[in-house]
Motif scaffolding. Structure first.
Motif, PDB file in Angstrom:
ATOM      1  N   LEU A  74      -9.175  -5.099   4.109  1.00 46.09           N
ATOM      2  CA  LEU A  74      -8.169  -6.153   3.999  1.00 46.09           C
ATOM      3  C   LEU A  74      -8.739  -7.518   4.406  1.00 46.09           C
ATOM      4  N   THR A  77      -7.231 -10.652   2.759  1.00 43.71           N
ATOM      5  CA  THR A  77      -5.891 -10.972   3.260  1.00 43.71           C
ATOM      6  C   THR A  77      -5.955 -11.527   4.676  1.00 43.71           C
ATOM      7  N   ALA A 210      -4.847   0.909   2.595  1.00 41.65           N
ATOM      8  CA  ALA A 210      -5.075  -0.380   1.921  1.00 41.65           C
ATOM      9  C   ALA A 210      -4.672  -0.301   0.456  1.00 41.65           C
ATOM     10  N   SER A 214      -1.663  -2.400  -1.257  1.00 42.77           N
ATOM     11  CA  SER A 214      -1.986  -3.329  -2.344  1.00 42.77           C
ATOM     12  C   SER A 214      -1.152  -3.088  -3.596  1.00 42.77           C
ATOM     13  N   MET A 222       2.050  -9.031   1.673  1.00 45.47           N
ATOM     14  CA  MET A 222       0.783  -8.653   2.298  1.00 45.47           C
ATOM     15  C   MET A 222       0.294  -9.740   3.239  1.00 45.47           C
ATOM     16  N   TRP A 227      -0.375  -6.680   6.115  1.00 43.13           N
ATOM     17  CA  TRP A 227      -1.708  -6.362   6.647  1.00 43.13           C
ATOM     18  C   TRP A 227      -1.647  -5.878   8.091  1.00 43.13           C
TER      19      TRP A 227
END
Length: 467
Positions: A74, A77, A210, A214, A222, A227
């Protein structure tokens, strides 16, 4: 396995033990991790105890690498949340930079956890490290982003990751020493393979979560809160691991050492004064593992999405498939190292990476999804030859008095220099060279270093553990 008296006698009174029955042929029951007991393996440990040892060694590394996986997978993000005012590539570099900086505290952690593990006991070190690590991982989910508290957001993230790096320094080394000292003498490679299997399982769960996030959340969701969800899982998992570990006895080898009052006051000092040669070999042997693990299993989703141009969900899926096969290969490698020797398997791994890494990165650049999956599976299989053998190899290099310290210092020093920086270095090398093959050349160079180091080592698999 030779018919000789085991080098370490189990102290009387350890739960589930039986007296040593004298020389006999090795029992085939020691060929699995199911807890079947060979009365002549030198440990005499009960099936129940072995299962708990395996579980206790598994869960701490699982939590640690689950965190590293989520952070790596991640990263784009997280970069948006903590560095929104910079361009995309610079934000990613800063995010990986924080990841790398947290590794620089790991050698310090290696010294401290090694001292605790060799002086106070393996169990005490492992029980404390998992508590600190899971608390720090949980704290990441609570840090406000840059838009709320400004520059304090990345500063707090850095501080928490430093605490993680310190606590993680005791996990891999401690769990490996724990398993090797409990394992039947002719199955140390197989038992120690539980440790890299636990790290791969942590990465696998991180990849799956993840991928799920997504495809199920919008980009806005997100970036704002999605996250954070994976990091919240660290608290319950860490408490479970802590509970399992405090219920165990320490290893037979350490209890024997403690009974004989042979634990040394300064194991790290003894390590550098009397065992510097195996320490240097260990550092060199870990280089391929440090770079390969992070490039192949942690950096790859970012590489596939940001460099190759693969859809993010496809890049996560490819990595997930590779991780599933990786876990199976790990145990096969553990068995192979018991049969053919640690040195031969480690040298094979290095040669394969020297020859095949750059061609495989060329294949990744095609962008063909099926080819990418096959390449990742093959890279993972090659890495398991190193990753599945290294824990038993490093533990066997050092005597019981300094085993935790020798493993922890060599493993964490090398990971600080080459492992934690692998994601940053790969991204920077691509930017500086303009070549998508740069991570492949970097990985090949790491393989050359490990090849030289392992070639200088003695075979350790058939010898008794040094007291």
């Amino acid at each position: 396995m030779t018919n000789e008296t085991p080098p370490v006698a189990l102290p009387a009174g350890l739960p589930g033990t039986e007296p040593y029955a004298g020389p006999a042929s090795p029992s085939p029951r020691t060929t699995t991790l199911s807890g079947q007991q060979n009365p002549n393996d030198g440990t005499g440990v009960s099936k129940k105890t072995l299962r708990r040892v395996i579980g206790a060694s598994f869960i701490g590394n699982f939590v640690e690498w689950f965190d590293y996986a989520v952070y790596g997978y991640l990263a784009v993000t997280i970069a948006h949340a903590f560095f929104p005012e910079t361009d995309k590539q610079t934000a990613l570099l800063l995010t990986f930079g924080l990841f790398a900086i947290s590794f620089f505290v790991r050698p310090i952690g290696g010294f401290i956890w090694g001292h605790i593990g060799d002086r106070v006991g393996r169990k005490n070190a492992l029980s404390l490290s998992i508590l600190i690590m899971s608390a720090a991982t949980f704290a990441i989910a609570l840090i406000p982003d840059y838009n709320i508290i400004g520059i304090w957001a990345p500063i707090l993230l850095l501080l928490v990751r430093v605490v993680q790096g310190f606590s993680a320094a005791g996990e891999y080394a401690g769990a490996s020493a724990f398993l090797v000292e409990y394992a039947p003498a002719n199955r140390r490679g197989l038992y120690a393979a539980v440790v890299p299997a636990s790290t791969a399982t942590g990465l696998l769960l991180g990849s799956l979560i993840a991928l799920l996030l997504s495809v199920s959340l919008s980009p806005d969701q997100m970036n704002s809160w999605g996250w954070r969800l994976p990091f919240l899982l660290a608290a319950p998992m860490g408490l479970i691991g802590r509970y399992i570990r405090v219920k165990l006895e320490d290893t037979p080898a350490f209890l024997a050492l403690e009974k004989e009052d042979e634990a040394i006051k300064a194991p790290v000092t003894d390590l550098f004064r009397k065992h510097w040669r195996p320490l240097l070999i260990a550092v060199g042997a870990v280089v391929l593992n440090a770079v390969g693990f992070y490039v192949v299993l942690s950096y790859m989703p970012t590489y596939l999405s940001e460099v190759v141009g693969l859809d993010s969900s496809e890049s996560f899926l490819a990595t997930t498939v590779a991780l599933v096969t990786y876990i199976g290969f790990i145990f096969l490698t553990g068995l192979a190292s018991d049969r053919f020797g640690r040195k031969r398997v480690l040298i094979t791994a290095s040669i394969l990476f020297v020859v095949l890494t750059v061609p495989m990165f060329l294949l990744l650049s095609t962008g063909n999804f099926l080819i990418i999956i096959l390449v990742q599976i093959l890279l993972g299989a090659m890495l398991t030859l190193n990753d599945g053998t290294l824990p038993s190899f490093l533990a066997e290099l050092f005597p019981t008095k300094i085993r935790y310290s020798g493993f922890a210092v060599s493993f964490n020093l090398t990971n600080a220099l080459f492992g934690g920086t692998a994601l940053f270095a790969s991204t920077l090398l691509i930017k500086l060279s303009g070549s998508n093959l740069a991570p492949g050349w970097y990985l090949m160079a790491a393989a050359v270093v490990s090849l030289i180091a392992v070639s200088l080592a003695k075979e350790t698999s058939k010898a008794p553990l040094m007291h």
